[in-house]
Structures are given as C-alpha cells and as structure tokens.
Write an enzyme that holds these catalytic residues in place. Structure first.
Site, PDB file in Angstrom:
ATOM      1  N   HIS A 143       0.831  -1.205   0.000  1.00 26.76           N
ATOM      2  CA  HIS A 143       0.000   0.000   0.000  1.00 26.76           C
ATOM      3  C   HIS A 143       0.864   1.252   0.000  1.00 26.76           C
ATOM      4  CE1 HIS A 143      -3.235  -2.795   1.188  1.00 26.76           C
ATOM      5  NE2 HIS A 143      -4.042  -1.886   0.694  1.00 26.76           N
ATOM      6  N   LYS A 147      -0.593   4.985   4.483  1.00 24.55           N
ATOM      7  CA  LYS A 147      -1.477   4.052   5.187  1.00 24.55           C
ATOM      8  C   LYS A 147      -0.974   3.830   6.610  1.00 24.55           C
ATOM      9  CE  LYS A 147      -3.802  -0.436   4.693  1.00 24.55           C
ATOM     10  NZ  LYS A 147      -5.138   0.143   4.907  1.00 24.55           N
TER      11      LYS A 147
END
Length: 253
Positions: A143, A147
C-alpha cells in the site's frame, strides 16, 4: 433507481462515489452527510445524518468510526439499509453493528472491491486443494506510504478465508526477525510493504515442492472500492433486516 445517502460525501471516497453514480443510470445520490459542505455538490449536504429529511433506499458510509452510532440509529429508525465501508471499528462497535443487523439490512466488508471479494472465494478453493497437499501459504500486501495500519484489513480477510477453508489450523506470523527456526507447517505469514502511491496490491502465495501458485489482485485506483459500494447499495435496496457481505452481492450478479 436506487436513491443513496452518501455519508462522508466530501471525502476522497465520497467524491469518487459521487462521480461513479453520475454515470450510473440505476442509482442517484439524493443527499450527503459531511462536516464540510464544499458548496459544489448537486445534492443537499447535512452536517449530521439525523437532520437528513430526504427519502432514500440505502446509505453508503465512507466516513469515520466516530459517527457509527449516528448512522446506525438513523438506519434503524428509518428501516434503511446501510453499507458500511469505514474501517477501524472497536470490538464494541462491531458488536453494535451485529445488533443493528437484527433491525435493518447491514452490509459490512473489509474491502468493497468486487475483485478482492472474488479473490477471497478463489483462495478458499485453492487452499482446499493446495494447502491440503502441504503447500505453504504466505500473503504479501502493498500500500501507499500514508497508510496507517499494517497488515491491511484485506490481507487479514484473505488470511481468514484460507484459515476458515481449512478448519482454522493456521497461526498468523507478521514478523520473523526475532526468530531463528524453520517455518512451522501451520504458519501463515503476512507481510506488509509501504511505499509511494500504491493503491493496494495483494498476493496470496501457495508454495509447494517444485511449484508455486500465486493469486493476485491489483487496484489501480480507489474507484474499484467505490464501484463495489454502489453495487452493494443497489443490492441492499429492499432487503430484509440481516447481516450481509460482498459475497452476497457477487452471488446475486
């Protein structure tokens, strides 16, 4: 036509879903809920869902766990189905969601992507064949660098799919840096990569003797989550009280 109340309408996902619905002849956003009213929405925006007096068929919530109780109370009072896309709920909030599902239709998923939810079914099928033959299972998720949580909720949901398919024998391992030992047979490793602007990549790896099978999903934009949420809202319209998930949406298509 499915009439939608968009909670979190002026957040990144709310704006994405607004754009998706504009191109969907079977859905319309009739109201929004957000603490910020940009003045650019072509539907009324309320700072609190309790103030919303617009008739609708479903709620999509992409906001914050802080307003969950407001969302559920409104949904229960109106008998209005709700699609919960927000993450980060406490155990108490998760219990409250199950309680609300006794009074109205509630759909909650760790990931709204139709592709990811199809992958969850595929990894179960693969596990019943490959894990049963001794293949090791590892999950790698990637990600963007903003995040906050690791591993992702989706990675955990994929791990749970494998584990449930096999009767829950696996122990999840997130860090092997403090270990100096061989991999246990019933170990399921979950690794997280954070970097750049990666929207979301998930690989489920089945590693056996002399062969490896990898099932993968790559999200190229947040639109995949928005499309899933709209599909869920259309599916939930008119449904009786109960707890639903994206597997139900996929099965109905």
């Amino acid at each position: 036509m499915t009439r939608i109340i968009m909670s979190g309408c002026n957040g990144a996902m709310g704006r994405t879903i607004t754009g998706i619905v504009k191109e969907d002849s079977e859905a319309v956003i009739v109201a929004g809920v957000d603490v910020i009213d940009s003045g650019e929405n072509d539907y009324p925006v309320f700072s609190n869902i309790a103030e919303c007096n617009v008739e609708a068929d479903a709620i999509i919530d992409f906001s914050t766990p802080k307003i969950l109780e407001d969302i559920l109370e409104y949904s229960e009072s109106k008998k209005l189905p709700v699609v919960l896309c927000t993450t980060g709920y406490t155990e108490e909030q998760l219990a409250r969601i199950e309680e609300a599902a006794e009074r109205t239709a509630v759909l909650k998923s760790a990931n709204m992507s139709l592709g990811i939810n199809t992958l969850m079914k595929l990894v179960q099928d693969a596990a019943r064949v490959l894990a049963a033959e001794g293949f090791d299972v590892e999950i790698v998720e990637k990600h963007h660098n903003q995040k906050l949580d690791a591993p992702s909720g989706t990675a955990l949901a994929l791990a749970d799919s494998v584990n449930e398919a096999m009767g829950n024998p696996y122990e999840y391992v997130y860090d092997r840096s403090q270990r100096r030992e061989k991999r246990a047979q019933k170990e399921l490793g979950i690794s997280a990569v954070r970097g750049g602007t990666i929207v979301g990549d998930h690989d489920v790896i089945f590693a056996g003797k002399d062969e490896v099978v990898t099932l993968s999903h790559m999200a190229y934009s947040k639109a995949v989550f928005g499309k899933g949420a709209v599909s869920a809202a259309k599916f939930l319209k008119g449904k009786p009280a109960g707890r639903y998930d994206m597997a139900d949406v996929i099965a109905a298509n």
